[in-house]
Scaffold this active site. Structure first.
Site, PDB file in Angstrom:
ATOM      1  N   ARG A   1      12.114   6.337   9.132  1.00 39.63           N
ATOM      2  CA  ARG A   1      12.967   7.317   8.572  1.00 39.63           C
ATOM      3  C   ARG A   1      12.413   8.738   8.868  1.00 39.63           C
ATOM      4  NH1 ARG A   1      11.898  11.177   5.783  1.00 39.63           N
ATOM      5  NH2 ARG A   1      11.222   9.825   4.123  1.00 39.63           N
TER       6      ARG A   1
ATOM      7  N   LEU B   1       7.327 -10.206  -8.346  1.00 37.87           N
ATOM      8  CA  LEU B   1       6.840 -11.098  -7.232  1.00 37.87           C
ATOM      9  C   LEU B   1       5.360 -11.568  -7.494  1.00 37.87           C
ATOM     10  CD1 LEU B   1       9.336  -9.804  -5.786  1.00 37.87           C
ATOM     11  CD2 LEU B   1       7.791 -10.024  -3.575  1.00 37.87           C
ATOM     12  N   GLY B   2       5.097 -11.220  -8.570  1.00 43.56           N
ATOM     13  CA  GLY B   2       3.417 -11.634  -8.878  1.00 43.56           C
ATOM     14  C   GLY B   2       2.515 -11.617  -7.778  1.00 43.56           C
TER      15      GLY B   2
ATOM     16  N   PRO C   1      -5.347  21.608   7.547  1.00 42.27           N
ATOM     17  CA  PRO C   1      -6.198  20.934   6.365  1.00 42.27           C
ATOM     18  C   PRO C   1      -6.465  21.385   5.036  1.00 42.27           C
ATOM     19  CG  PRO C   1      -6.892  21.054   8.721  1.00 42.27           C
ATOM     20  CD  PRO C   1      -5.725  21.944   8.619  1.00 42.27           C
TER      21      PRO C   1
ATOM     22  N   ARG D   1      12.475 -18.482  -7.431  1.00 41.53           N
ATOM     23  CA  ARG D   1      10.901 -18.622  -7.900  1.00 41.53           C
ATOM     24  C   ARG D   1      11.088 -19.482  -9.373  1.00 41.53           C
ATOM     25  NH1 ARG D   1       5.506 -19.622  -6.910  1.00 41.53           N
ATOM     26  NH2 ARG D   1       4.157 -18.575  -8.862  1.00 41.53           N
TER      27      ARG D   1
ATOM     28  N   GLY E   1       4.559  21.884  12.900  1.00 39.32           N
ATOM     29  CA  GLY E   1       3.318  22.183  12.751  1.00 39.32           C
ATOM     30  C   GLY E   1       3.202  23.208  11.474  1.00 39.32           C
TER      31      GLY E   1
ATOM     32  N   GLU F   1       6.602  17.152   2.368  1.00 41.23           N
ATOM     33  CA  GLU F   1       7.690  17.829   2.057  1.00 41.23           C
ATOM     34  C   GLU F   1       7.664  18.430   0.447  1.00 41.23           C
ATOM     35  OE1 GLU F   1       8.776  18.154   4.711  1.00 41.23           O
ATOM     36  OE2 GLU F   1       8.805  16.570   5.954  1.00 41.23           O
TER      37      GLU F   1
END
Length: 389
Positions: A94, A342-343, A138, A272, A134, A367
């Site tokens: 995206r 999901l462990g 930094p 599960r 740009g 952003e």
């Protein structure tokens, strides 16, 4: 949401047939082109930007909310739905589309000369030319007003010196929209990346947005003609308006990552088994799923409201800040919570959940950080500017 099981409020009924069509087309190309390969891209820290750009260009996804110059002229809601489906696969994918269309193309479309628009936009819309934006440096991320990059007039040319950091698409871009301080204030330039003195170092060892090309730009006496300057871009308001444009896509995109995590968690919880039954049948699991589904629906309603405002009325910067702050923050919470369902499998690349969570850590920052958006909203509430306090 495009998934009946998650659309508890029947929000889908609020969409037009054309909006659903855009969503369906984007979802199909993502399913064919991105989903089977994105885990490998993330693992290797490499993504075929040019291949993707060409395919997305064929579908009209690049700069799709802009008009003319080969752009599709889609509505804000259509663009948002496309961003949602793209980020449901991966935030980096995206980002490719957002930076191309809402930052680089938008800057040229909004502030460029007719010559610049004709030179760059048709190729960018087709995915034949890649652009980057740009602004970040930094030492100047949240404070672009104090950027160090300088532009000075030398005869009939501008000479640019400085550096930009964390620039998506930079390693593969043909054109960079560069923002620099000139004597009269902040100015923007459409700079061909082949220009002498323009160099890019690809940023490696990322733990987030690994399926995205990120670069550090160095400008060493980069000489461009006066015609490279974006003539309508005067002052810091210009690049900030581009950021507002890009944030709108993030409001929708973050929901895609959250939806993919929740769909994965529900499917996993149903299959599960522990203690002789699916973990989806346990109260604690259902409480987690319910809370996440509520936040996802609320975020979607917020995104849709902001999209409708953008299509029919003015969408103010603080409204975009509300959307970005809420939806990214909640999407990250959803990703982390899904990981718990999901462990141990939640940390496996076999599942997309932790990849989404890692990506959203970057989305939370770029952003405008959450803190920046809180201060934008706070200033609107109080009338007081806390940025320099």
């Amino acid at each position: 949401m495009g998934d009946a099981a998650l659309d508890l409020l029947d929000v889908d009924d609020l969409l037009s047939d054309e909006e659903r069509d855009v969503r369906a087309v984007t979802r199909r190309v993502v399913a064919d082109l991105v989903r089977p390969r994105v885990a490998d891209w993330y693992e290797r820290g490499a993504v075929p930007v040019r291949e993707l750009a060409l395919e997305f260009g064929k579908l009209g996804l690049l700069g799709m909310h802009l008009s003319g110059y080969g752009c599709a002229g889609a509505s804000a809601v259509q663009y948002g739905l496309a961003c949602l489906e793209l980020e449901a696969a991966d935030s980096g994918v995206r980002s490719l589309v957002s930076v191309q269309g809402s930052l680089a193309m938008y800057a040229i479309w909004k502030y460029g000369s007719e010559e610049q628009k004709q030179q760059w936009l048709p190729g960018m819309a087709a995915g034949e030319l890649i652009g980057c934006f740009g602004l970040t440096e930094p030492d100047h991320g949240s404070d672009p007003a104090n950027m160090s990059t300088r532009a000075r007039l030398s005869g009939s040319d501008w000479i640019l010196n400085g550096g930009k950091m964390w620039i998506t698409n930079a390693p593969v871009a043909e054109v960079a929209v560069i923002w620099a301080r000139a004597d009269e204030g902040v100015a923007g330039f459409a700079v061909p990346t082949s220009t002498s003195g323009f160099s890019v170092r690809e940023v490696k060892n990322k733990l987030s947005l690994r399926a995205s090309a990120t670069g550090e730009i160095t400008l060493d006496d980069v000489r461009v003609p006066v015609s490279a300057r974006l003539p309508a871009a005067r002052g810091l308001r210009a690049p900030l308006s581009c950021l507002t444009e890009a944030r709108f896509g993030i409001i929708w995109g973050a929901l895609g990552a959250a939806r993919d995590c929740l769909e994965t968690a529900i499917s996993y919880a149903l299959s599960r088994e522990q203690f002789g039954r699916p973990i989806a049948g346990f109260q604690l699991t259902q409480a987690k799923l319910a809370d996440m589904a509520v936040e996802l629906q609320k975020g979607y309603l917020l995104a849709l409201h902001l999209g409708r405002r953008r299509d029919t009325a003015e969408l103010r910067p603080e409204q975009v800040s509300i959307g970005k702050l809420n939806n990214v923050r909640e999407a990250l919470k959803i990703a982390r919570q899904c990981r718990t369902i999901l462990g141990a499998n939640g940390i496996s690349g076999e599942y997309p959940v932790l990849r989404h969570a890692n990506n959203l850590e970057s989305v939370l920052t770029y952003e405008g950080t959450s803190e920046v958006h809180q201060l934008v909203i706070g200033q609107k509430l109080t009338g007081l500017n806390a940025f320099s306090g």
